[in-house]
Design an enzyme around this catalytic site. Structure first.
Site, PDB file in Angstrom:
ATOM      1  N   LEU A  33       0.827  -1.211   0.000  1.00 53.02           N
ATOM      2  CA  LEU A  33       0.000   0.000   0.000  1.00 53.02           C
ATOM      3  C   LEU A  33       0.860   1.260   0.000  1.00 53.02           C
ATOM      4  O   LEU A  33       2.003   1.235   0.464  1.00 53.02           O
ATOM      5  CB  LEU A  33      -0.894   0.015   1.244  1.00 53.02           C
ATOM      6  CG  LEU A  33      -2.053  -0.969   1.264  1.00 53.02           C
ATOM      7  CD1 LEU A  33      -2.642  -1.058   2.681  1.00 53.02           C
ATOM      8  CD2 LEU A  33      -3.135  -0.545   0.274  1.00 53.02           C
ATOM      9  N   PRO A  34       0.297   2.381  -0.486  1.00 54.88           N
ATOM     10  CA  PRO A  34       1.007   3.657  -0.340  1.00 54.88           C
ATOM     11  C   PRO A  34       1.279   3.914   1.149  1.00 54.88           C
ATOM     12  O   PRO A  34       0.397   3.704   1.989  1.00 54.88           O
ATOM     13  CB  PRO A  34       0.012   4.689  -0.891  1.00 54.88           C
ATOM     14  CG  PRO A  34      -0.883   3.909  -1.801  1.00 54.88           C
ATOM     15  CD  PRO A  34      -0.994   2.542  -1.189  1.00 54.88           C
ATOM     16  N   GLY A  35       2.492   4.322   1.465  1.00 49.86           N
ATOM     17  CA  GLY A  35       2.842   4.615   2.851  1.00 49.86           C
ATOM     18  C   GLY A  35       3.279   3.398   3.650  1.00 49.86           C
ATOM     19  O   GLY A  35       3.567   3.511   4.844  1.00 49.86           O
ATOM     20  N   SER A  36       3.370   2.243   2.999  1.00 52.43           N
ATOM     21  CA  SER A  36       3.766   1.023   3.723  1.00 52.43           C
ATOM     22  C   SER A  36       5.273   0.977   3.989  1.00 52.43           C
ATOM     23  O   SER A  36       5.731   0.227   4.852  1.00 52.43           O
ATOM     24  CB  SER A  36       3.327  -0.228   2.959  1.00 52.43           C
ATOM     25  OG  SER A  36       3.919  -0.281   1.673  1.00 52.43           O
ATOM     26  N   SER A  39       9.601   2.396  -0.572  1.00 49.10           N
ATOM     27  CA  SER A  39      10.763   3.185  -1.019  1.00 49.10           C
ATOM     28  C   SER A  39      11.822   3.267   0.063  1.00 49.10           C
ATOM     29  O   SER A  39      13.025   3.131  -0.218  1.00 49.10           O
ATOM     30  CB  SER A  39      10.324   4.594  -1.430  1.00 49.10           C
ATOM     31  OG  SER A  39       9.498   4.536  -2.573  1.00 49.10           O
ATOM     32  N   SER A 106       1.990  -1.382  -7.276  1.00 49.11           N
ATOM     33  CA  SER A 106       1.631  -2.528  -8.139  1.00 49.11           C
ATOM     34  C   SER A 106       0.475  -3.326  -7.532  1.00 49.11           C
ATOM     35  O   SER A 106       0.667  -4.449  -7.075  1.00 49.11           O
ATOM     36  CB  SER A 106       2.846  -3.406  -8.437  1.00 49.11           C
ATOM     37  OG  SER A 106       3.600  -3.732  -7.299  1.00 49.11           O
TER      38      SER A 106
END
Length: 197
Positions: A33-36, A39, A106
């Site tokens: 998820l975004p923020g997981s 990066s 993804s």
């Protein structure tokens, strides 16, 4: 029409470059998820590889959308094309003898399965960066969840658009339980165990 395009065999192949680099090449595919923390984790592992003189490179979702995939939106079709291109770029990095770390939401199983097919079985490690959506939303490092809740961002994964978690990833890293350094330790240990490095 592409019938006149013929594959040109390079003088040096992947095996030659792996011998030069003295390590295996392949893809570490970070999905979540975004923020997981994809990066952050990919860059932490990349730094560790660099310190060990391992040739590696991070392909980050936001960075890629500034150039190669500039102009693609977040519809299901655009997401699929975004990932198709990333898969092909990742394949070039693997052919060059490097370890490529890809940090992309993804969200769809089908897209990730298509990308996996580009590589040999022992060249692709899917890493599910697992974190509950409420924790991701609390972190919200880019303020995206807040914008999605206000309707300023459409098709945002975890809010209006689904995330399909991996069924059989090689690794699951729970970033709600482990720090980036602890998580990186697990990934480096996996790479050593599987003789990538």
């Amino acid at each position: 029409m592409t019938h006149h395009i013929v594959w040109h065999q390079p003088a040096m192949d992947k095996a030659d470059r792996q011998r030069l680099n003295q390590h295996k090449s392949g893809v570490l595919w970070f999905t979540g998820l975004p923020g997981s923390g994809k990066s952050t984790l990919a860059n932490t592992v990349d730094r560790r590889l660099y310190q060990s003189k391992i040739r590696s490179y991070v392909l980050d979702g936001d960075n890629i959308r500034h150039g190669l995939n500039k102009g693609l939106g977040f519809s299901k079709e655009d997401r699929t094309e975004n990932l198709r291109r990333i898969g092909e770029v990742a394949k070039l990095f693997v052919d060059s003898g490097q370890i490529v770390l890809t940090a992309f939401v993804s969200p769809y199983l089908k897209d990730r399965a298509q990308i996996r097919k580009l590589f040999s079985e022992d060249e692709f490690i899917e890493i599910h960066v697992s974190c509950p959506v409420d924790i991701c939303e609390q972190r919200d490092p880019k303020g995206l969840y807040q914008k999605a809740r206000k309707g300023e961002i459409k098709d945002f994964t975890g809010i209006q658009s689904p995330y399909e978690p991996p069924v059989r990833p090689e690794l699951i890293i729970d970033t709600n339980r482990y720090t980036a350094d602890e998580s990186a330790d697990m990934i480096i240990a996996y790479l050593k165990e599987n003789k990538w490095i």
